[in-house]
Design a protein around this motif. Structure first.
Motif, short mmCIF file in Angstrom:
data_model
loop_
_atom_site.label_atom_id
_atom_site.label_comp_id
_atom_site.label_asym_id
_atom_site.label_seq_id
_atom_site.Cartn_x
_atom_site.Cartn_y
_atom_site.Cartn_z
N LEU A 1 35.54 -10.68 10.77
CA LEU A 1 36.32 -9.96 11.78
C LEU A 1 35.44 -8.95 12.52
O LEU A 1 35.51 -8.82 13.76
CB LEU A 1 37.50 -9.24 11.14
N MET A 2 34.62 -8.24 11.78
CA MET A 2 33.76 -7.23 12.39
C MET A 2 32.62 -7.86 13.17
O MET A 2 32.10 -7.27 14.12
CB MET A 2 33.24 -6.29 11.31
N GLU A 3 32.23 -9.07 12.79
CA GLU A 3 31.19 -9.78 13.54
C GLU A 3 31.68 -10.06 14.96
O GLU A 3 30.90 -9.98 15.92
CB GLU A 3 30.82 -11.08 12.83
N ASP A 4 32.96 -10.36 15.10
CA ASP A 4 33.52 -10.58 16.43
C ASP A 4 33.48 -9.30 17.26
O ASP A 4 33.23 -9.35 18.47
CB ASP A 4 34.97 -11.08 16.31
N ILE A 5 33.72 -8.16 16.62
CA ILE A 5 33.63 -6.87 17.31
C ILE A 5 32.18 -6.62 17.73
O ILE A 5 31.90 -6.15 18.84
CB ILE A 5 34.13 -5.72 16.42
N LYS A 6 31.24 -6.95 16.85
CA LYS A 6 29.82 -6.73 17.11
C LYS A 6 29.37 -7.49 18.36
O LYS A 6 28.50 -7.01 19.10
CB LYS A 6 29.00 -7.18 15.89
N LYS A 7 29.93 -8.65 18.60
CA LYS A 7 29.56 -9.43 19.78
C LYS A 7 29.92 -8.69 21.07
O LYS A 7 29.23 -8.82 22.08
CB LYS A 7 30.25 -10.79 19.74
N ASP A 8 31.00 -7.92 21.02
CA ASP A 8 31.41 -7.15 22.19
C ASP A 8 30.61 -5.86 22.35
O ASP A 8 30.49 -5.34 23.47
CB ASP A 8 32.90 -6.79 22.10
N PHE A 9 30.08 -5.35 21.23
CA PHE A 9 29.31 -4.11 21.25
C PHE A 9 28.00 -4.31 20.47
O PHE A 9 27.83 -3.74 19.38
CB PHE A 9 30.12 -2.96 20.65
N PRO A 10 27.08 -5.12 21.00
CA PRO A 10 25.86 -5.46 20.23
C PRO A 10 24.94 -4.29 19.96
O PRO A 10 24.07 -4.38 19.09
CB PRO A 10 25.18 -6.51 21.14
N TRP A 11 25.15 -3.18 20.63
CA TRP A 11 24.28 -2.02 20.45
C TRP A 11 24.60 -1.21 19.19
O TRP A 11 23.77 -0.42 18.74
CB TRP A 11 24.39 -1.09 21.66
N ILE A 12 25.77 -1.40 18.59
CA ILE A 12 26.14 -0.60 17.42
C ILE A 12 25.58 -1.24 16.15
O ILE A 12 25.55 -2.46 16.01
CB ILE A 12 27.68 -0.44 17.31
N SER A 13 25.09 -0.42 15.23
CA SER A 13 24.57 -0.95 13.96
C SER A 13 25.73 -1.40 13.09
O SER A 13 26.87 -0.95 13.26
CB SER A 13 23.75 0.12 13.23
N ALA B 1 10.28 -3.66 8.01
CA ALA B 1 10.84 -3.03 9.21
C ALA B 1 12.35 -3.03 9.14
O ALA B 1 12.95 -3.97 8.65
CB ALA B 1 10.37 -3.77 10.46
N VAL B 2 12.97 -1.99 9.64
CA VAL B 2 14.42 -1.92 9.61
C VAL B 2 15.04 -1.96 10.98
O VAL B 2 16.26 -2.01 11.10
CB VAL B 2 14.89 -0.63 8.88
N LYS B 3 14.24 -1.91 12.03
CA LYS B 3 14.84 -1.93 13.36
C LYS B 3 15.21 -3.36 13.74
O LYS B 3 14.41 -4.27 13.61
CB LYS B 3 13.91 -1.31 14.40
N SER B 4 16.39 -3.56 14.19
CA SER B 4 16.82 -4.89 14.61
C SER B 4 16.43 -5.11 16.06
O SER B 4 16.11 -4.18 16.78
CB SER B 4 18.34 -5.01 14.48
N GLY B 5 16.45 -6.36 16.50
CA GLY B 5 16.11 -6.66 17.87
C GLY B 5 17.03 -5.98 18.85
O GLY B 5 16.60 -5.48 19.89
N VAL B 6 18.34 -5.92 18.49
CA VAL B 6 19.30 -5.28 19.38
C VAL B 6 19.02 -3.80 19.50
O VAL B 6 19.04 -3.23 20.60
CB VAL B 6 20.73 -5.51 18.87
#
Length: 368
Positions: A165-177, A73-78
């Protein structure tokens, strides 16, 4: 004065024509001229079915629908939660992500030359440049550099800095792949370093470790022209596109504790120009005498470097034709660099996954 404000003033000056470009570039160089130290095959996807239906409204929004087969499966929980909640990100939502990424570039402090933009661009490049057009594996779609052993490949040394660095951005926008985040970061890096606009669109999905690519798919700086054609040809690029993409070395530097090579390519390593090509043609390049791998340095200042794969751009007859063309015409380089980066960042993504038929042009962080 922050680099973002400095770049904004540069763009303003260029737009109004107050200074000749050559004079402006000289001022730019003197303002930022400082250096820190550096310069197994994946499983077949035939059992995987991924469908992303894109219903594009005027705002460029889309509703994602995923299906999977078995354990691959490739879909993530988010992403699954996003679909369940019927969250439909718009272009404006992605612009907020872009602005957030651009905001971290000037937070680099003493790191490299005072900007994280070059290493964020390298992350986008290396996560996309693993594509194999024959097997249809690799590319930006699954963001598999998150996983070992791909994250540990020699060509990716040091990119943990960019991923964190990008992981920190991901925390603010968890919906983006991750694939969309990393490539959007590459677009932001190019544009915020005074480079051209790069068309971009979302639609990449997160993969799993089994889809990680084998080592050896990215360029080896110690090789020659045949190597470049083999590596880039596997991705689907021709000679002109190889030279245009090589122009990315207008920014950033090599690090001895990562690649083994050391030094910047240009005098303005956080500003996109065509100086990489001009320097290749105008400077006298000699082999550096040191204990590291074989590389060249400029004879005049001994502060700049070129890789063997850079130097073949003036040794190979066909490559040199395009090197000269880009050295003579920065606008032409910017046009071709924009097109080839847009192509690079979309490698490996099935057409049906795109949320919009036409790519977007994202605004620079200082644009209204």
């Amino acid at each position: 004065m922050s680099f973002s404000l400095f770049r904004a003033s540069v763009r303003s000056t260029l737009a109004t024509g107050c200074l000749p470009r050559a004079q402006l570039r000289n001022q730019l160089r003197s303002s930022i001229r400082k250096f820190s130290t550096e310069t197994p095959a994946p499983k077949s996807n035939t059992t995987l079915y991924v469908g992303i239906g894109a219903a594009v409204a005027a705002a460029g929004a889309a509703f994602y629908a995923f299906s999977d087969s078995g354990s691959n499966a490739v879909k993530s929980g988010v992403q699954a939660a996003k679909v369940k909640a019927n969250f439909v990100p718009t272009k404006e939502d992605y612009q907020k992500v872009y602005n957030k990424i651009a905001g971290i570039f000037d937070e680099a402090g003493d790191y490299d030359d005072g900007s994280y933009a070059p290493i964020i661009l390298r992350l986008a490049w290396h996560s996309s440049g693993t594509y194999d057009k024959e097997s249809k594996t690799g590319g930006s779609n699954y963001a598999t550099m998150r996983f070992a052993p791909e994250s540990q490949h020699g060509a990716n040394a040091g990119l943990n800095v960019a991923r964190d660095l990008m992981e920190d951005i991901k925390k603010d926008f968890p919906w983006i792949s991750y694939g969309d985040l990393w490539t959007l970061g590459g677009v932001a890096a190019i544009q915020e370093m005074n480079g051209p606009k790069v068309p971009w669109r979302p639609g990449r999905i997160d993969g799993v470790q089994a889809q990680a690519t084998p080592d050896g798919r990215l360029p080896d700086g110690s090789k020659g022209a045949d190597h470049l054609r083999q590596i880039f040809g596997r991705m689907g690029f021709n000679d002109q596109e190889i030279v245009a993409l090589s122009g990315g070395h207008a920014v950033g530097r090599c690090h001895a504790n990562r690649s083994g090579f050391d030094g910047p390519w240009t005098f303005s390593p956080i500003t996109m120009t065509n100086d990489f090509f001009k320097l290749l043609l105008e400077q006298t390049w000699v082999w550096k005498k040191w204990n590291g791998p074989k590389q060249l340095e400029d004879k005049g200042t001994h502060t700049l470097m070129m890789l063997p794969t850079d130097y073949v751009l003036v040794q190979d007859k066909v490559f040199k034709k395009w090197t000269k063309a880009y050295a003579d015409d920065e606008a032409l380089f910017f046009k071709d660099f924009s097109a080839v980066c847009a192509k690079l960042f979309e490698l490996g993504v099935p057409t049906e996954q795109w949320v919009t038929s036409e790519p977007w042009i994202m605004k620079n962080a200082d644009e209204k």
